[in-house]
Design an enzyme around this catalytic site. Structure first.
Site, mmCIF file in Angstrom:
data_model
loop_
_atom_site.group_PDB
_atom_site.id
_atom_site.type_symbol
_atom_site.label_atom_id
_atom_site.label_comp_id
_atom_site.label_asym_id
_atom_site.label_seq_id
_atom_site.Cartn_x
_atom_site.Cartn_y
_atom_site.Cartn_z
ATOM 1 N N ARG A 56 -33.853 -7.313 -33.912
ATOM 2 C CA ARG A 56 -32.468 -7.117 -33.447
ATOM 3 C C ARG A 56 -32.325 -7.634 -32.006
ATOM 4 O O ARG A 56 -31.358 -8.264 -31.642
ATOM 5 C CB ARG A 56 -32.067 -5.638 -33.445
ATOM 6 C CG ARG A 56 -32.296 -4.856 -34.711
ATOM 7 C CD ARG A 56 -31.097 -4.916 -35.623
ATOM 8 N NE ARG A 56 -31.115 -6.113 -36.457
ATOM 9 C CZ ARG A 56 -31.960 -6.317 -37.467
ATOM 10 N NH1 ARG A 56 -32.857 -5.423 -37.789
ATOM 11 N NH2 ARG A 56 -31.924 -7.428 -38.176
ATOM 12 N N HIS A 104 -25.200 4.896 -28.104
ATOM 13 C CA HIS A 104 -26.384 4.880 -28.974
ATOM 14 C C HIS A 104 -27.539 4.069 -28.401
ATOM 15 O O HIS A 104 -28.430 3.668 -29.142
ATOM 16 C CB HIS A 104 -26.007 4.371 -30.368
ATOM 17 C CG HIS A 104 -25.066 5.298 -31.094
ATOM 18 N ND1 HIS A 104 -24.282 4.923 -32.154
ATOM 19 C CD2 HIS A 104 -24.792 6.617 -30.877
ATOM 20 C CE1 HIS A 104 -23.567 5.962 -32.580
ATOM 21 N NE2 HIS A 104 -23.842 6.998 -31.809
HETATM 22 P P1 OAD Z 1 -20.094 0.760 -39.622
HETATM 23 O O1 OAD Z 1 -20.907 -0.329 -40.254
HETATM 24 O O2 OAD Z 1 -20.183 2.122 -40.195
HETATM 25 O O3 OAD Z 1 -18.549 0.353 -39.645
HETATM 26 C C1 OAD Z 1 -18.146 -0.941 -39.278
HETATM 27 C C2 OAD Z 1 -16.625 -1.000 -39.276
HETATM 28 O O4 OAD Z 1 -16.256 -2.297 -38.793
HETATM 29 C C3 OAD Z 1 -15.986 -0.850 -40.662
HETATM 30 O O5 OAD Z 1 -14.868 0.027 -40.587
HETATM 31 C C4 OAD Z 1 -15.536 -2.285 -41.002
HETATM 32 O O6 OAD Z 1 -14.355 -2.330 -41.815
HETATM 33 C C5 OAD Z 1 -15.241 -2.835 -39.619
HETATM 34 N N1 OAD Z 1 -15.302 -4.298 -39.504
HETATM 35 C C6 OAD Z 1 -16.015 -5.204 -40.239
HETATM 36 N N2 OAD Z 1 -15.809 -6.444 -39.780
HETATM 37 C C7 OAD Z 1 -14.935 -6.344 -38.729
HETATM 38 C C8 OAD Z 1 -14.345 -7.267 -37.819
HETATM 39 N N3 OAD Z 1 -14.584 -8.594 -37.899
HETATM 40 N N4 OAD Z 1 -13.508 -6.792 -36.874
HETATM 41 C C9 OAD Z 1 -13.245 -5.461 -36.767
HETATM 42 N N5 OAD Z 1 -13.787 -4.543 -37.597
HETATM 43 C C10 OAD Z 1 -14.618 -4.974 -38.557
HETATM 44 O O7 OAD Z 1 -20.468 0.747 -38.067
HETATM 45 P P2 OAD Z 1 -20.233 1.879 -36.942
HETATM 46 O O8 OAD Z 1 -19.024 2.682 -37.238
HETATM 47 O O9 OAD Z 1 -20.314 1.185 -35.633
HETATM 48 O O10 OAD Z 1 -25.918 4.171 -35.077
HETATM 49 O O11 OAD Z 1 -21.513 2.756 -37.119
HETATM 50 C C11 OAD Z 1 -21.730 3.807 -36.237
HETATM 51 C C12 OAD Z 1 -23.212 4.027 -36.011
HETATM 52 O O12 OAD Z 1 -23.866 4.148 -37.273
HETATM 53 C C13 OAD Z 1 -23.927 2.868 -35.358
HETATM 54 O O13 OAD Z 1 -23.826 2.895 -33.944
HETATM 55 C C14 OAD Z 1 -25.346 3.049 -35.786
HETATM 56 C C15 OAD Z 1 -25.086 3.372 -37.245
HETATM 57 O O14 OAD Z 1 -26.028 4.106 -37.900
HETATM 58 C C16 OAD Z 1 -27.229 4.229 -34.832
HETATM 59 O O15 OAD Z 1 -28.002 3.339 -35.130
HETATM 60 C C17 OAD Z 1 -27.655 5.497 -34.170
#
Ligand code: OAD
Length: 234
Positions: A56, A104
């Site tokens: 990463r 995070h």
């Molecule tokens: P997710 O993978 O859960 O969610 C990603 C979001 O981004 C979804 O709602 C998608 O629809 C949206 N998305 C996809 N492509 C996009 C784009 N081009 N523009 C805007 N939005 C888009 O990721 P997070 O919510 O960030 O933690 O996940 C939260 C945490 O869970 C992360 O920080 C990580 C993970 O486990 C740790 O590793 C501790």
């Protein structure tokens, strides 16, 4: 200047070529989260975990801030901007944002396995140090581990993030599925009178009854639309 607070998640960096976690083909489909993002996984197989974050980290050398990151940085000319990100990449900083809170952790940093949150042991790596090896140790003699908040670990930066959410004049959420707490709960600290905007190409379930202005777009196009709205209304 009005205080603009922006909470970002993996979708923010998707257009830069970094995988999200929960979309189809996302990281947690390819790598079991309990193996690579929990203290138990690290204890069971530290090399696997260190290698996962090495990969990463080295990705950072080939990716760049996208238009969405740049538009957020450009808002610093008009607002007092604080970015609260769940992302462990450094793309907000590279786009030029001065105030970035990483909930995070950060890929560019490593720390002690014994006392991960002791500032004395948190070290920023230069790009030629991005490949951490088994046997590389912190000053306390423990294996250097990624400075990443794993599931089940405390989130020390949440206190600071809550203070910013409480003081926001405008609150924006971009590219997060709002599945992971405490980050997903930050909206609850935003005063009721404050306008809230959400940018995401998919529908996101918001656990709140408050009005949210949804922009159903990817981060770059969504930020173009939002910048127009903010500059015309404020
Ligand atoms: P997710 O993978 O859960 O969610 C990603 C979001 O981004 C979804 O709602 C998608 O629809 C949206 N998305 C996809 N492509 C996009 C784009 N081009 N523009 C805007 N939005 C888009 O990721 P997070 O919510 O960030 O933690 O996940 C939260 C945490 O869970 C992360 O920080 C990580 C993970 O486990 C740790 O590793 C501790």
């Amino acid at each position: 200047m009005k205080k603009l607070v922006i909470l970002t998640g993996a979708g923010m960096s998707a257009e830069s070529g970094i995988s999200t976690f929960r979309d189809s083909g996302g990281l947690w489909e390819r790598y079991p989260v309990e193996q690579v993002a929990t203290p138990e996984g690290y204890a069971a197989n530290p090399k696997l975990v260190i290698d996962f974050y090495n990969t990463r980290r080295k990705e950072l050398l080939h990716v760049h801030p996208n238009e969405g990151h740049k538009l957020i940085a450009s808002l610093e000319d008009f607002f007092d901007v604080t970015v609260i990100t769940q992302n462990v990449d450094n793309l907000h900083e590279r786009a030029g944002n001065k105030k970035v809170i990483h909930l995070h952790g950060e890929l560019t940093k490593v720390t002690s396995s014994l006392q991960p949150n002791n500032p004395a042991y948190i070290k920023t790596l230069s790009p030629d140090e991005y490949e951490v090896k088994m046997g590389d140790v912190a000053p306390d003699g423990s294996q250097l581990r990624p400075f990443i908040v794993w599931f089940g670990e405390p989130v020390p930066m949440i206190e600071q993030a809550i203070c910013h959410a409480e003081q926001a004049d405008i609150f924006v959420i971009i590219g997060t599925s709002l599945n992971v707490y405490p980050a997903a709960g930050l909206l609850n600290y935003v005063p009721d009178s404050v306008p809230v905007y959400l940018i995401d190409p998919k529908e996101v379930t918001i656990h709140s009854t408050r009005h949210v202005h949804v922009i159903r777009e990817k981060a770059s196009n969504g930020m173009k639309e939002l910048k127009n709205i903010l500059l015309n209304n404020n």
